[in-house]
Design a protein around this motif. Structure first.
Motif, PDB file in Angstrom:
ATOM      1  N   ARG A  16       0.785  -1.110  -0.142  1.00  0.00           N
ATOM      2  CA  ARG A  16       0.096   0.041  -0.096  1.00  0.00           C
ATOM      3  C   ARG A  16       0.853   1.208  -0.058  1.00  0.00           C
ATOM      4  O   ARG A  16       0.656   2.436  -0.827  1.00  0.00           O
ATOM      5  CB  ARG A  16      -0.990  -0.139   1.080  1.00  0.00           C
ATOM      6  CG  ARG A  16      -1.853  -0.974   1.270  1.00  0.00           C
ATOM      7  CD  ARG A  16      -2.521  -1.259  -0.108  1.00  0.00           C
ATOM      8  NE  ARG A  16      -3.431  -2.243   0.218  1.00  0.00           N
ATOM      9  CZ  ARG A  16      -4.781  -2.536  -0.790  1.00  0.00           C
ATOM     10  NH1 ARG A  16      -4.994  -1.786  -1.579  1.00  0.00           N
ATOM     11  NH2 ARG A  16      -5.611  -3.516  -0.554  1.00  0.00           N
ATOM     12  N   LEU A  17       1.898   1.013   0.636  1.00  0.00           N
ATOM     13  CA  LEU A  17       2.668   2.338   0.695  1.00  0.00           C
ATOM     14  C   LEU A  17       3.479   2.508  -0.700  1.00  0.00           C
ATOM     15  O   LEU A  17       3.458   3.738  -1.381  1.00  0.00           O
ATOM     16  CB  LEU A  17       4.083   1.988   1.594  1.00  0.00           C
ATOM     17  CG  LEU A  17       4.176   2.701   2.910  1.00  0.00           C
ATOM     18  CD1 LEU A  17       5.562   2.218   3.513  1.00  0.00           C
ATOM     19  CD2 LEU A  17       4.304   4.060   2.930  1.00  0.00           C
ATOM     20  N   ALA A  18       3.599   1.562  -1.332  1.00  0.00           N
ATOM     21  CA  ALA A  18       4.370   1.574  -2.674  1.00  0.00           C
ATOM     22  C   ALA A  18       3.017   2.138  -3.688  1.00  0.00           C
ATOM     23  O   ALA A  18       3.475   2.953  -4.453  1.00  0.00           O
ATOM     24  CB  ALA A  18       4.377   0.063  -3.212  1.00  0.00           C
TER      25      ALA A  18
ATOM     26  N   ALA B 240       3.282   5.546  -5.950  1.00  0.00           N
ATOM     27  CA  ALA B 240       3.041   5.458  -7.404  1.00  0.00           C
ATOM     28  C   ALA B 240       1.937   6.640  -7.716  1.00  0.00           C
ATOM     29  O   ALA B 240       2.193   7.551  -8.605  1.00  0.00           O
ATOM     30  CB  ALA B 240       2.587   4.228  -7.761  1.00  0.00           C
ATOM     31  N   LEU B 241       0.961   6.698  -6.698  1.00  0.00           N
ATOM     32  CA  LEU B 241      -0.014   7.791  -6.786  1.00  0.00           C
ATOM     33  C   LEU B 241       0.525   8.997  -6.858  1.00  0.00           C
ATOM     34  O   LEU B 241      -0.173   9.988  -7.368  1.00  0.00           O
ATOM     35  CB  LEU B 241      -1.112   7.387  -5.669  1.00  0.00           C
ATOM     36  CG  LEU B 241      -2.491   7.453  -5.824  1.00  0.00           C
ATOM     37  CD1 LEU B 241      -3.124   6.878  -6.920  1.00  0.00           C
ATOM     38  CD2 LEU B 241      -3.444   7.464  -4.397  1.00  0.00           C
TER      39      LEU B 241
ATOM     40  N   SER C 121       9.704   5.404  -9.182  1.00  0.00           N
ATOM     41  CA  SER C 121      11.170   5.172  -8.706  1.00  0.00           C
ATOM     42  C   SER C 121      10.728   4.326  -7.363  1.00  0.00           C
ATOM     43  O   SER C 121      11.183   3.172  -7.053  1.00  0.00           O
ATOM     44  CB  SER C 121      12.204   5.906  -8.888  1.00  0.00           C
ATOM     45  OG  SER C 121      12.295   6.271 -10.022  1.00  0.00           O
ATOM     46  N   LEU C 122      10.514   5.075  -6.476  1.00  0.00           N
ATOM     47  CA  LEU C 122      10.483   4.967  -4.975  1.00  0.00           C
ATOM     48  C   LEU C 122       9.290   3.877  -4.765  1.00  0.00           C
ATOM     49  O   LEU C 122       9.325   2.774  -4.203  1.00  0.00           O
ATOM     50  CB  LEU C 122       9.972   6.070  -4.008  1.00  0.00           C
ATOM     51  CG  LEU C 122      11.022   7.081  -3.993  1.00  0.00           C
ATOM     52  CD1 LEU C 122      10.523   8.231  -3.311  1.00  0.00           C
ATOM     53  CD2 LEU C 122      12.242   6.446  -3.069  1.00  0.00           C
ATOM     54  N   ALA C 123       8.205   3.930  -5.643  1.00  0.00           N
ATOM     55  CA  ALA C 123       7.334   2.852  -5.403  1.00  0.00           C
ATOM     56  C   ALA C 123       7.953   1.500  -6.075  1.00  0.00           C
ATOM     57  O   ALA C 123       7.651   0.399  -5.496  1.00  0.00           O
ATOM     58  CB  ALA C 123       6.150   3.214  -6.396  1.00  0.00           C
TER      59      ALA C 123
ATOM     60  N   GLU D  10       9.520  -4.147  -4.922  1.00  0.00           N
ATOM     61  CA  GLU D  10      10.714  -5.110  -5.011  1.00  0.00           C
ATOM     62  C   GLU D  10      11.049  -5.655  -3.435  1.00  0.00           C
ATOM     63  O   GLU D  10      11.098  -6.821  -3.295  1.00  0.00           O
ATOM     64  CB  GLU D  10      11.903  -4.716  -5.741  1.00  0.00           C
ATOM     65  CG  GLU D  10      11.603  -4.479  -7.203  1.00  0.00           C
ATOM     66  CD  GLU D  10      12.727  -3.976  -8.142  1.00  0.00           C
ATOM     67  OE1 GLU D  10      13.535  -3.152  -7.476  1.00  0.00           O
ATOM     68  OE2 GLU D  10      12.740  -4.318  -9.329  1.00  0.00           O
ATOM     69  N   ALA D  11      10.904  -4.768  -2.891  1.00  0.00           N
ATOM     70  CA  ALA D  11      11.290  -5.172  -1.222  1.00  0.00           C
ATOM     71  C   ALA D  11      10.077  -6.211  -0.487  1.00  0.00           C
ATOM     72  O   ALA D  11      10.565  -7.061  -0.100  1.00  0.00           O
ATOM     73  CB  ALA D  11      11.450  -4.057  -0.427  1.00  0.00           C
ATOM     74  N   ALA D  12       8.952  -5.676  -1.171  1.00  0.00           N
ATOM     75  CA  ALA D  12       7.825  -6.549  -0.702  1.00  0.00           C
ATOM     76  C   ALA D  12       7.860  -8.107  -1.253  1.00  0.00           C
ATOM     77  O   ALA D  12       7.453  -8.834  -0.755  1.00  0.00           O
ATOM     78  CB  ALA D  12       6.535  -5.812  -0.888  1.00  0.00           C
ATOM     79  N   LEU D  13       8.245  -7.891  -2.726  1.00  0.00           N
ATOM     80  CA  LEU D  13       8.524  -9.231  -3.335  1.00  0.00           C
ATOM     81  C   LEU D  13       9.280  -9.843  -2.803  1.00  0.00           C
ATOM     82  O   LEU D  13       9.033 -11.446  -3.026  1.00  0.00           O
ATOM     83  CB  LEU D  13       8.480  -8.828  -5.057  1.00  0.00           C
ATOM     84  CG  LEU D  13       7.287  -8.489  -5.876  1.00  0.00           C
ATOM     85  CD1 LEU D  13       7.581  -8.063  -7.233  1.00  0.00           C
ATOM     86  CD2 LEU D  13       6.385  -9.786  -5.909  1.00  0.00           C
ATOM     87  N   ALA D  14      10.170  -9.462  -2.379  1.00  0.00           N
ATOM     88  CA  ALA D  14      11.296 -10.388  -1.797  1.00  0.00           C
ATOM     89  C   ALA D  14      10.777 -11.244  -0.629  1.00  0.00           C
ATOM     90  O   ALA D  14      11.011 -12.331  -0.349  1.00  0.00           O
ATOM     91  CB  ALA D  14      12.541  -9.400  -1.460  1.00  0.00           C
TER      92      ALA D  14
END
Lengths: 738, 176
Positions: A538-540, A544-545, A550-552, A557-561
């Motif tokens: 949700r932060l990502a 994005a919103l 880039s930050l999103a 990617e961190a969450a996907l890990a």
């Protein structure tokens, strides 16, 4: 020899001697990196300067009425001065004392009259939601309630999910929506005896959105709403004004040129003069105009509906879809039931007309619903043998009765049958409160008895906080965002360390467009539970919103890990990569999303879009068609399919797809633009013009809309009346997909 | 909406983005806050006037820095007490570095805003005097009744901790 960084600091602090300057020059020449360090340091200095200047201007703005009232009480220091004066002119001590007492009495009388609340009273509060604050004479009045008086000089503030309605003495009403700040300035000439206003001559809107209904009088005093960008002057009318907050996160607080908050005026009745230093327009009934600092207000555009701007306390301008119960089950403290299907009230004929029915719009793979044979498009007729007409009723039943078998009667075509469906017990998505077994049982029982209408006072009790949270979820499923946010906030106040409450509040704030506050709450949720994939996701999304792909992407990617099988994260990654123009990687991410959750329509749509960006039209069509199989009501997929047809110059099919998208979602601006393109291609100029006008009314400020209109005018003047010759035809903005 | 307004809007949008980088660059050429701010205003006016000449295929920040360089060259007798960036070549090099660092500076600015929330007490007051009141360390020392050296050291330490915080924040963002 002083070290380089020290010299840099001295240089920027203006304290470098000529000897030091030579040393600094040598240091700079020694390594190209040193000049970079100097620029970074200068940037730090500049930013610190801007932050402090911005802070000062904000504090000046906020304390303006406070300072005024301090001025009114400033006479308290005079007695001492008078006493000194009397002594200095060597009057006899007794005479000086008498004069001093006399002057003091006159002053006391003056001050008492000048601050007599009756003289300053301009109206009353008639409706309050939440606990808004009023600042008066440097103090905050917390006990604001219906019938509280409102005075000249007051500053009124509402926060998340709060609102206030004020009726001025002439009957004019002023409604403040959530996160709004207004000041009702006290005119200087009022210091004497002219407190005869029946409504304030001016209301300053510093932040947020107001709606005002002005009492029609033939000799009424001017009444205006002033913002940083413009002033709206009304005589007998009903209108609203809002200060649009910039979407880009914190982009405007530090620079003068960055204060670009636009002011939007919406008029329902009568006429409003809308002006600033650059120009003036007259906005009449059912029109809207926008003013920005540095330019004149726009020509008023005609509105078809005021639904989006006229939001009363219970009617929020919600920006995303209603919370459905597949999500709500994971947001209840203590967990709740999950059956894995979504249901919506839709027209029976797959169009916009016709009677509505409750239809299944989504079935999650491996869910109880999927196992029970539910399919998208099925109509829900009855629950537990009782007819149902509200999606919310079904939601509530399955949500609050986890693991309990329930009978659902369905219709598919002519066939009608009943299935027994047992919802799975889901635990909350982020850690909730730590409850004992007895507390957990009590929570479930009391949640079942909760009525959404019942306001519950705040409480420090752990169980009460959990109930507040659960009430918020139930309210959100009914799309009552104001009361839901208040409930979540109470839960957060009572249990600030519970990640789930922060998470729920953050998501609800996002829905009402309070992105920065949402970011705060979601960040807090992630801080409290760093392993939360959903929190990071949700932060990502918020990043994005806020236009920070880039930050999103790094957050995704961190969450996907942590959760490589989460299809939502792959979708988000595909989306952000596409924004960053990394198309091949975007396709790969979208493929992963589809592989992970083959039943997710949005994943297929993202894949289609990514493939189309790579010009693989055949594969893109398969993806879009799959998406529409899974979600036939998805307007965006229809539109994107139309874009694909337009690429192949299959114009008739493209036009048909765009029209279908607009039937399903008439406010889809991009579909209007795309349809106008298709119409121009077949020479239907007048129809194309009408479609573009519709788009312009929906989004007059959109760059794409303006570009399309300009291109249309240009091309119409060149091409209209000519034979259909593609070689000399203009190139308008090509259809775009989402 | 007429073309002039659109041009104005477009300029405002581009300038809002480029402004902090140009300002930082001017801060190097002209370290005095007030002088740098005056010069920045002049640069903004010149940019707006010359905006029709701007080639939209090139980055706006580079063009703005080029214009700013000429403005500094024109005004250097008035403003530049230092000889460090007096020569056109030095200014040219400075402009190139600023343009190169533009994306990084934007991220750093955001991190700084978060870091500033952690500065409190005496350090906060020192920063306020230095950056809001634009007082130099000597004047701050007089106002607070402290030794100049103490003010310099405290300012330096505060800025160092801000720098560390920025780096930390950027690393965390990178890691998230």
């Amino acid at each position: 020899v002083r070290p380089g960084p020290e010299l840099v600091e001295a240089f920027l602090d203006g304290e470098l001697s000529s000897g030091d300057e030579s040393e600094l020059a040598e240091w700079l020449n020694a390594d190209p990196q040193n000049l970079r360090s100097l620029v970074r340091e200068a940037h730090l200095h500049h930013q610190l300067r801007q932050l402090h200047l911005a802070e000062r201007s904000v504090s000046q703005l906020k304390t303006a009425p406070v300072r005024k009232s301090e001025g009114a009480h400033g006479a308290r220091g005079w007695p001492e001065q008078l006493w000194c004066w009397a002594r200095n002119v060597s009057l006899p001590r007794a005479a000086a004392s008498v004069a001093f007492i006399l002057v003091l009495s006159v002053l006391w009388w003056g001050i008492r009259n000048a601050t007599d609340p009756r003289a300053l009273e301009i109206g009353h509060v008639i409706n309050v939601v939440g606990t808004p604050s009023v600042h008066r004479n440097g103090k905050e009045l917390v006990e604001l309630s219906a019938a509280s008086s409102v005075q000249l000089g007051d500053r009124v503030e509402t926060r998340d999910a709060e609102s206030v309605e004020i009726r001025f003495n002439d009957g004019t009403t002023l409604q403040l929506h959530f996160n709004t700040v207004v000041e009702i300035p006290r005119p200087d000439r009022d210091r004497n005896a002219t407190y005869t206003f029946t409504r304030p001559p001016e209301v300053q809107l510093l932040q947020g959105q107001i709606w005002t209904v002005v009492q029609k009088t033939t000799n009424g005093a001017p009444y205006s709403i002033r913002t940083e960008a413009a002033t709206a002057l009304a005589l007998g009318t009903e209108f609203g004004v809002k200060v649009d907050r910039p979407l880009q996160f914190q982009s405007t607080s530090t620079t003068n040129s960055g204060r670009t908050n636009a002011t939007v005026l919406t008029v329902k009745e009568g006429t409003v003069e809308f002006f600033n230093a650059f120009g003036s327009v007259q906005a009449t009934a059912m029109t809207e105009s926008t003013a920005r600092p540095g330019s004149a207000p726009t020509e008023p555009r005609r509105l078809q509906t005021l639904q989006q701007v006229r939001s009363s306390s219970g009617d929020w301008s919600v920006q995303s879809s209603q919370l459905d119960w597949t999500d709500s089950s994971e947001r209840m403290a203590g967990g709740a039931g999950w059956s894995g299907f979504k249901v919506r009230a839709l027209s029976a004929s797959n169009g916009v007309n016709g009677p509505t029915a409750l239809r299944i719009t989504h079935v999650s793979a491996n869910s109880p619903a999927a196992r029970a044979g539910l399919r998208t498009g099925d109509q829900v007729v009855a629950l537990e043998d009782q007819p149902v007409s509200e999606a919310g009723a079904i939601s509530r039943a399955f949500l609050l009765n986890p693991a309990k078998p329930m009978k659902l009667t369905l219709r598919r075509g002519e066939e009608e049958w009943t299935v027994e469906l047992t919802s799975e017990r889901k635990s909350s998505i982020l850690p909730g409160p730590r409850l004992t077994v007895q507390e957990q049982a009590a929570l479930e029982e009391r949640t079942r008895l909760l009525t959404a209408r019942e306001e519950r006072p705040g409480s420090q009790n752990r169980l009460e906080a959990a109930l507040q949270n659960n009430r918020g979820v139930l309210l959100e499923t009914e799309d009552q965002m104001g009361p839901a946010i208040r409930s979540y906030r109470r839960a957060v106040q009572a249990g600030p360390e519970v990640p789930l409450y922060r998470f729920n509040l953050g998501l609800a704030l996002r829905k009402i467009g309070s992105f920065e506050r949402a970011l705060e709450e979601l960040s807090a949720a992630v801080r409290l539970d760093p392993n939360s994939v959903e929190g990071r996701k949700r932060l990502a999304e918020i990043r994005a919103l806020l236009g920070e792909p880039s930050l999103a992407l790094t957050q995704t990617e961190a969450a996907l890990a942590m959760a490589p099988e989460d299809h939502g994260l792959w979708e988000l990654k595909a989306q952000t990569l596409s924004k960053l123009n990394r198309l091949q990687e975007s396709v790969e991410a979208a493929r992963r999303a589809v592989e992970t959750e083959p039943g997710c329509a949005v994943a297929h749509r993202f894949l289609g879009r990514a493939l189309m960006a790579l010009n693989d039209l055949a594969a893109a069509e398969i993806a879009y068609r799959r998406s529409l199989e899974l979600a036939p009501f998805d307007a965006v997929s229809h539109m994107n399919l139309g874009v694909l047809f337009s690429r192949r110059m299959e114009l008739e099919r493209a036009e048909q797809a765009f029209r279908r998208a607009l039937e399903l979602e008439p406010d889809l601006v991009q579909a209007h633009l795309n349809l106008s393109w298709a119409l121009i291609e077949r020479g239907a100029w007048d129809e194309a013009r009408a479609v573009l006008e519709d788009a312009a009314q929906l989004a007059p400020e959109e760059v794409e809309v303006r570009a399309a209109r300009q291109a249309f005018l240009l091309s119409e003047s060149i091409n209209r009346g000519r034979s259909h010759n593609r070689d000399c035809k203009f190139s308008m903005v090509h259809p775009g997909s989402w | 909406m007429n073309t002039l307004m659109e041009t104005h809007e477009q300029f405002t949008r581009l300038w809002t983005e480029a402004h902090p980088v140009v300002a930082a660059c001017l801060q190097v050429a002209v370290p005095d806050f007030h002088q740098a701010e005056d010069l920045l205003q002049e640069v903004a006016v010149v940019l707006l006037r010359k905006f029709p000449e701007y080639d939209q295929t090139r980055p706006f920040v580079g063009w703005a820095l080029g214009v700013a360089r000429f403005e500094v060259l024109n005004a250097r007798r008035e403003y530049a007490r230092s000889r460090l960036f007096y020569e056109p070549e030095a200014l040219q090099r400075l402009g190139e570095v600023c343009e190169e660092l533009a994306p990084e500076l934007e991220v750093r600015a955001r991190a700084l805003r978060e870091c500033m929330e952690k500065v409190e007490g005496r350090a906060r007051e020192l920063l306020r005097l230095r950056y809001e009141e634009a007082l130099k360390p000597n004047a701050i020392a007089v106002q607070l009744g402290l030794a100049v050296v103490a003010v310099r050291v405290m300012l330096s330490r505060t800025r160092a901790s801000l720098r560390q915080c920025i780096e930390r924040t950027l690393k965390q963002e990178g890691a998230q």
